[in-house]
Design a protein around this motif. Structure first.
Motif, PDB file in Angstrom:
ATOM      1  N   PHE A  81       0.887  -1.277  -0.106  1.00  0.00           N
ATOM      2  CA  PHE A  81       0.073  -0.001   0.090  1.00  0.00           C
ATOM      3  C   PHE A  81       0.851   1.344   0.031  1.00  0.00           C
ATOM      4  CE2 PHE A  81      -3.404  -2.419   2.744  1.00  0.00           C
ATOM      5  CZ  PHE A  81      -4.065  -2.900   1.492  1.00  0.00           C
ATOM      6  N   PRO A  82       0.528   2.332  -0.687  1.00  0.00           N
ATOM      7  CA  PRO A  82       0.964   3.454  -0.422  1.00  0.00           C
ATOM      8  C   PRO A  82       1.194   4.234   0.864  1.00  0.00           C
ATOM      9  CG  PRO A  82      -0.574   3.775  -2.097  1.00  0.00           C
ATOM     10  CD  PRO A  82      -0.752   2.473  -1.523  1.00  0.00           C
ATOM     11  N   ARG A  83       2.046   4.942   1.426  1.00  0.00           N
ATOM     12  CA  ARG A  83       2.121   5.415   2.723  1.00  0.00           C
ATOM     13  C   ARG A  83       0.736   6.039   3.220  1.00  0.00           C
ATOM     14  NH1 ARG A  83       5.344   5.759   7.046  1.00  0.00           N
ATOM     15  NH2 ARG A  83       5.211   7.566   8.234  1.00  0.00           N
ATOM     16  N   PRO A  84       0.327   7.094   2.513  1.00  0.00           N
ATOM     17  CA  PRO A  84      -1.051   7.678   2.999  1.00  0.00           C
ATOM     18  C   PRO A  84      -2.117   6.721   3.215  1.00  0.00           C
ATOM     19  CG  PRO A  84      -0.076   8.911   1.123  1.00  0.00           C
ATOM     20  CD  PRO A  84       0.719   7.532   1.040  1.00  0.00           C
ATOM     21  N   LEU A  85      -2.297   5.845   2.245  1.00  0.00           N
ATOM     22  CA  LEU A  85      -3.236   4.608   2.624  1.00  0.00           C
ATOM     23  C   LEU A  85      -3.050   3.899   3.802  1.00  0.00           C
ATOM     24  CD1 LEU A  85      -6.053   3.438   1.681  1.00  0.00           C
ATOM     25  CD2 LEU A  85      -4.672   2.084   0.205  1.00  0.00           C
ATOM     26  N   PHE A  86      -1.789   3.459   3.882  1.00  0.00           N
ATOM     27  CA  PHE A  86      -1.399   2.530   5.299  1.00  0.00           C
ATOM     28  C   PHE A  86      -1.792   3.248   6.475  1.00  0.00           C
ATOM     29  CE2 PHE A  86       1.770   1.183   8.040  1.00  0.00           C
ATOM     30  CZ  PHE A  86       1.369  -0.387   8.096  1.00  0.00           C
ATOM     31  N   CYS A  87      -1.462   4.771   6.391  1.00  0.00           N
ATOM     32  CA  CYS A  87      -1.648   5.355   7.773  1.00  0.00           C
ATOM     33  C   CYS A  87      -2.862   5.493   7.982  1.00  0.00           C
ATOM     34  CB  CYS A  87      -0.718   6.767   7.618  1.00  0.00           C
ATOM     35  SG  CYS A  87       0.759   6.632   7.376  1.00  0.00           S
ATOM     36  N   LYS A  88      -3.836   5.604   7.156  1.00  0.00           N
ATOM     37  CA  LYS A  88      -5.599   5.901   7.112  1.00  0.00           C
ATOM     38  C   LYS A  88      -5.859   4.531   7.609  1.00  0.00           C
ATOM     39  CE  LYS A  88      -6.049   9.559   4.127  1.00  0.00           C
ATOM     40  NZ  LYS A  88      -6.587   9.967   2.784  1.00  0.00           N
ATOM     41  N   LEU A  89      -5.339   3.304   7.158  1.00  0.00           N
ATOM     42  CA  LEU A  89      -5.843   2.093   7.483  1.00  0.00           C
ATOM     43  C   LEU A  89      -5.065   1.898   8.822  1.00  0.00           C
ATOM     44  CD1 LEU A  89      -5.357   0.073   4.294  1.00  0.00           C
ATOM     45  CD2 LEU A  89      -7.596   0.893   5.422  1.00  0.00           C
ATOM     46  N   PHE A  90      -4.076   2.204   9.346  1.00  0.00           N
ATOM     47  CA  PHE A  90      -3.531   1.904  10.534  1.00  0.00           C
ATOM     48  C   PHE A  90      -4.306   2.389  11.588  1.00  0.00           C
ATOM     49  CE2 PHE A  90      -0.558   2.184  13.907  1.00  0.00           C
ATOM     50  CZ  PHE A  90       0.206   1.023  14.067  1.00  0.00           C
ATOM     51  N   ILE A 144      -7.448   3.391  11.306  1.00  0.00           N
ATOM     52  CA  ILE A 144      -8.738   2.742  11.476  1.00  0.00           C
ATOM     53  C   ILE A 144      -8.840   1.363  12.600  1.00  0.00           C
ATOM     54  CG2 ILE A 144     -10.545   1.631  10.386  1.00  0.00           C
ATOM     55  CD1 ILE A 144     -10.249   3.666   8.203  1.00  0.00           C
ATOM     56  N   ALA A 145      -7.438   0.714  12.285  1.00  0.00           N
ATOM     57  CA  ALA A 145      -7.202  -0.467  12.819  1.00  0.00           C
ATOM     58  C   ALA A 145      -6.945  -0.111  14.250  1.00  0.00           C
ATOM     59  CB  ALA A 145      -6.290  -1.292  12.395  1.00  0.00           C
ATOM     60  N   PHE A 146      -6.231   0.667  14.623  1.00  0.00           N
ATOM     61  CA  PHE A 146      -5.758   0.971  16.010  1.00  0.00           C
ATOM     62  C   PHE A 146      -5.952   2.418  16.160  1.00  0.00           C
ATOM     63  CE2 PHE A 146      -2.861  -2.213  14.069  1.00  0.00           C
ATOM     64  CZ  PHE A 146      -3.027  -3.265  14.814  1.00  0.00           C
ATOM     65  N   PRO A 147      -7.336   2.663  16.815  1.00  0.00           N
ATOM     66  CA  PRO A 147      -7.659   3.966  17.109  1.00  0.00           C
ATOM     67  C   PRO A 147      -7.096   4.755  18.382  1.00  0.00           C
ATOM     68  CG  PRO A 147      -9.320   2.718  17.407  1.00  0.00           C
ATOM     69  CD  PRO A 147      -8.264   1.856  16.892  1.00  0.00           C
ATOM     70  N   PHE A 148      -6.441   3.775  19.205  1.00  0.00           N
ATOM     71  CA  PHE A 148      -6.014   3.965  20.566  1.00  0.00           C
ATOM     72  C   PHE A 148      -4.485   4.531  20.579  1.00  0.00           C
ATOM     73  CE2 PHE A 148      -6.147  -0.420  20.011  1.00  0.00           C
ATOM     74  CZ  PHE A 148      -4.808  -0.746  20.025  1.00  0.00           C
ATOM     75  N   MET A 149      -4.104   4.331  19.479  1.00  0.00           N
ATOM     76  CA  MET A 149      -2.431   4.618  19.189  1.00  0.00           C
ATOM     77  C   MET A 149      -2.181   5.996  19.013  1.00  0.00           C
ATOM     78  SD  MET A 149      -0.817   1.676  19.126  1.00  0.00           S
ATOM     79  CE  MET A 149       0.856   1.838  18.373  1.00  0.00           C
TER      80      MET A 149
END
Length: 67
Positions: free
Chosen positions: A40-49, A51-56
């Protein structure tokens, strides 16, 4: 009465149980998802990350490369 399976011929493995097949499937899906995420491109990876880990914390944005 308990029955123990007989010896298998050399070179044969016993068939997997339903539970073992389920665990193997979950492991393969997790591994393939983790490996595909590297494509995945970095911006998409950051958005998905996020979503997956909102507490980070928002540390991902601190180290973004500004082009």
């Amino acid at each position: 009465m308990l029955q123990f399976p007989g010896a298998l011929p050399p070179g044969e493995t016993p068939p997997l149980t339903c539970f073992e097949q389920f665990i193997l499937c979950i492991a393969l899906v997790g591994l393939s998802t983790a490996l595909l995420s590297f494509l995945f491109p970095r911006p998409l990876f950051c958005k998905l990350f996020k979503i997956a880990f909102p507490f980070m914390p928002d540390r991902l944005e601190d180290f973004d490369e500004k082009d």
